[in-house]
Enzyme design. Structure first.
Site, short mmCIF file in Angstrom:
data_model
loop_
_atom_site.label_atom_id
_atom_site.label_comp_id
_atom_site.label_asym_id
_atom_site.label_seq_id
_atom_site.Cartn_x
_atom_site.Cartn_y
_atom_site.Cartn_z
N SER A 1 -10.30 -0.03 6.94
CA SER A 1 -9.63 0.08 5.64
C SER A 1 -8.93 -1.17 5.15
O SER A 1 -8.48 -1.21 4.01
CB SER A 1 -8.62 1.23 5.67
OG SER A 1 -9.27 2.46 5.57
N LYS B 1 0.87 -1.19 0.00
CA LYS B 1 0.00 0.00 0.00
C LYS B 1 0.90 1.23 0.00
O LYS B 1 1.88 1.28 0.76
CB LYS B 1 -0.89 -0.03 1.25
CG LYS B 1 -1.92 1.10 1.31
CD LYS B 1 -2.80 0.99 2.56
CE LYS B 1 -3.91 2.02 2.59
NZ LYS B 1 -4.77 1.90 3.79
N SER C 1 -9.76 2.09 2.72
CA SER C 1 -8.83 2.77 1.86
C SER C 1 -7.81 1.83 1.18
O SER C 1 -7.18 2.23 0.20
CB SER C 1 -8.04 3.81 2.66
OG SER C 1 -7.25 3.19 3.65
#
Lengths: 493, 95
Positions: free
Chosen positions: A185, A78, A161
């Site tokens: 997330s 990420k 996210s």
């Protein structure tokens, strides 16, 4: 033999050990897959050269008998984790050009254990969002979107996210990916893409080198295609780090050893407050099915009460923005990233931050600034922290009568890009089942449990006692096996 | 709770974020919506409930106050948009 990109981590480790293929071959197959998923806008930065050289080094280690627990496994990161010499954007314009001089603790542990980096994947800007649509680099499209790439009927969101992380493993372009979870997330995008995601107990994974959003809630975790893979990756990510003042000095168990399948007599809490208004009938039915699966495996369902559940979102939307407004004060155009000149120092700050932050980030910084400002601190921020205490007490009480809690991951199947966009509060409701867990600092995971009538994935969430990820994983694997979801997204690399 | 344009402009200045005048009105609406949403917290009885300061059941560790790191100014400065002679450069603050 299964295509190299369709292997599980456990399967790939097995194949590497038996010399059925090399880490370089595995990396090459994934580098091609990374190119194939470009229409989905999953990667912010691809690192094929690093992948191949790390894979080569992995093969050399294995030849010498020095292979680590994740040696040769290609993963995505990420773009919230600082990676030395590789651009780290947090999905924000304000970090333009930022190349960290250091490596986050979590990623350095993954490389220590032999993992291979494919690149940095998309997210909501500064991890603030539930759909991976707010990054400066554009929105990520889920491989579950019906139709051919570029000619989709509906562009389905991957959740957020950590939507890039979820999409990349669902699309078979990485065996696993790192995620972070501040209010859901990791778990919500895992639920939306039919993948597995764990948010460990607060303090399990070091936050050092991860771009901060809300420090009292942020926690890193693995995203994978199976529960066993999550156990493998979690072990490498966890561990005490003196550089993070909230890191907990506790031995890291061999999580894979916890996957015994034996949950006889385990008490599974079913919180009545999670039957919220607006919960879709099919998710309600899936939840009931999940209870049945666990009963069949010998577990005992127990009704529990978490009376302050309905206040969790409101508390979260004070506490997280408050911490964000403080954490994001560092983006001032002086030390890194974007700078927009102005006549005075103050003008330069305001111009830089005005141009650098997207709308959702700006909204949260302003809310945070307001609730921390003189005259409002007690009414908003302190009140929210008191409610947070009550939410934690609810869980403490509930865990007196159960060992693990089962809930849905999200109140609906994933929506399409363009839906739910007008009203920020409506968007926040996606996280109604995941946010309370961050407020209480507990471990939780999402496991794929079925498909909705629209053909899109549905997940169930398990919540554990502090530092009891082992029970979580054990029960998670029982759900995974009973659900036996074999459907693939319409697009796989 | 409803915020007006002037209050939003004031918060934006406190947060050092330039917000174009044309966006203040809609932003005031969005922020007011969020503040209205969080007002439900007033329904919760929090008398004698301590505000949570740490979710982990541990005290912050202490360490000796001593230098353990440093000596690499070029790396620290390497991402600065404007640097000179081992310093960050900013617009003039004092005339």
């Amino acid at each position: 033999m299964t295509a190299l990109t369709h292997l599980t981590m456990a399967g790939a480790l097995d194949g590497l050990a038996k010399k059925e293929f090399t880490a370089v071959e595995l990396a090459e197959a994934h580098v091609r897959a990374v190119e194939a998923v470009r229409p989905f806008n999953i990667f912010i930065t691809e690192t094929p050269d690093a992948a191949l050289s790390m894979a080569k080094a992995s093969d050399e280690r294995r030849a010498k008998g020095e292979a680590g627990p994740m040696d040769g496994l290609p993963i995505a990161v990420k773009d919230l984790f600082c990676t030395k010499g590789v651009a780290t954007t947090a999905g924000s314009h304000i970090l333009d050009g930022f190349k960290p001089e250091y490596e986050s603790t979590v990623t350095s542990q993954l490389w220590r254990d032999g993992a291979v980096m494919l690149g940095k994947v998309n997210l909501d800007e500064f991890a603030m969002g539930s759909a991976t649509i707010t990054a400066h680099q554009g929105e990520t499209v889920s491989p579950w979107s019906p139709g051919a790439p570029g000619a989709w009927d509906r562009k389905i969101v991957a959740g957020g996210s950590s939507g890039g992380s979820a999409a990349v493993i669902a699309a078979r372009a990485a065996l696993g990916a790192t995620g972070t979870d501040t209010g859901g997330s990791i778990r919500q995008p895992a639920g939306y893409t039919g993948t597995v995601g764990i948010k460990p107990t607060y303090g399990r994974c070091s936050r050092w080198g991860i771009v901060a959003y809300a420090s009292s809630l942020d926690q890193a975790g693995p995203m994978t295609r199976t529960v066993e893979d999550a156990a493998i990756m979690l072990r490498s990510m966890c561990g005490f780090d003196p550089k993070d003042s909230t890191s907990v000095d506790l031995a890291v168990p061999d999580f894979r050893a916890a996957l015994t399948g034996d949950i006889r007599g385990l008490r599974v809490g079913i919180p009545k407050e999670y039957r919220v208004e607006g919960l879709s009938a099919e998710i309600d039915a899936l939840w009931t099915q999940g209870i049945e699966w666990l009963k069949e495996a010998g577990a005992v369902p127990v009704e529990i009460s978490l009376p302050h559940t309905k206040y969790a979102l409101a508390a979260y939307y004070i506490i997280a923005p408050a911490e964000a407004s403080s954490n994001l004060a560092r983006y001032d155009g002086v030390r890194y990233g974007l700078r927009v000149e102005g006549g005075s120092l103050s003008d330069m700050y305001e111009n830089t931050r005005g141009a650098g932050f997207g709308r959702e980030v700006r909204r949260r910084i302003l809310i945070g600034t307001y609730v921390l400002s003189a005259g409002y601190y007690d009414a908003y921020y302190n009140k929210a922290r008191q409610v947070r205490t009550r939410i934690k007490w609810d869980f403490d009480e509930a865990f007196k009568s159960c060992d693990v809690i089962l809930t849905p991951t999200a109140p609906s199947t994933p929506f399409a890009i363009g839906e739910k966009m007008d009203d920020p509060v409506q968007m926040y409701l996606n996280d109604v089942f995941t946010v309370p867990i961050n407020l209480a600092g507990l471990p939780a995971m999402s496991v794929p449990a079925g498909l909705g009538a629209d053909g899109l994935p549905l997940g169930l969430q398990l919540i554990g006692r502090p530092f009891d990820e082992e029970t979580l994983l054990r029960v998670g694997q029982v759900v995974e096996k009973a659900a036996n979801v074999t459907a693939l997204p319409p697009f796989v690399a | 709770m409803s915020l007006d344009k002037a209050t939003v402009a004031k918060i934006a200045h406190l947060a050092r974020i330039k917000v174009p005048d044309g966006e203040l009105e809609s932003l005031a609406g969005e922020l007011s919506q969020i503040l209205t949403f969080v007002e439900q917290l007033n329904e919760v009885d929090t008398k004698d409930v301590p505000p949570m300061t740490s979710v982990a059941a541990q005290k912050l560790r202490r360490r000796k106050d001593e230098v353990t790191d440093g000596g690499y100014a070029p790396q620290v400065l390497s991402n600065g948009p404007e640097t000179a002679e081992g310093f960050y450069v900013v617009p003039k603050v004092v005339e």
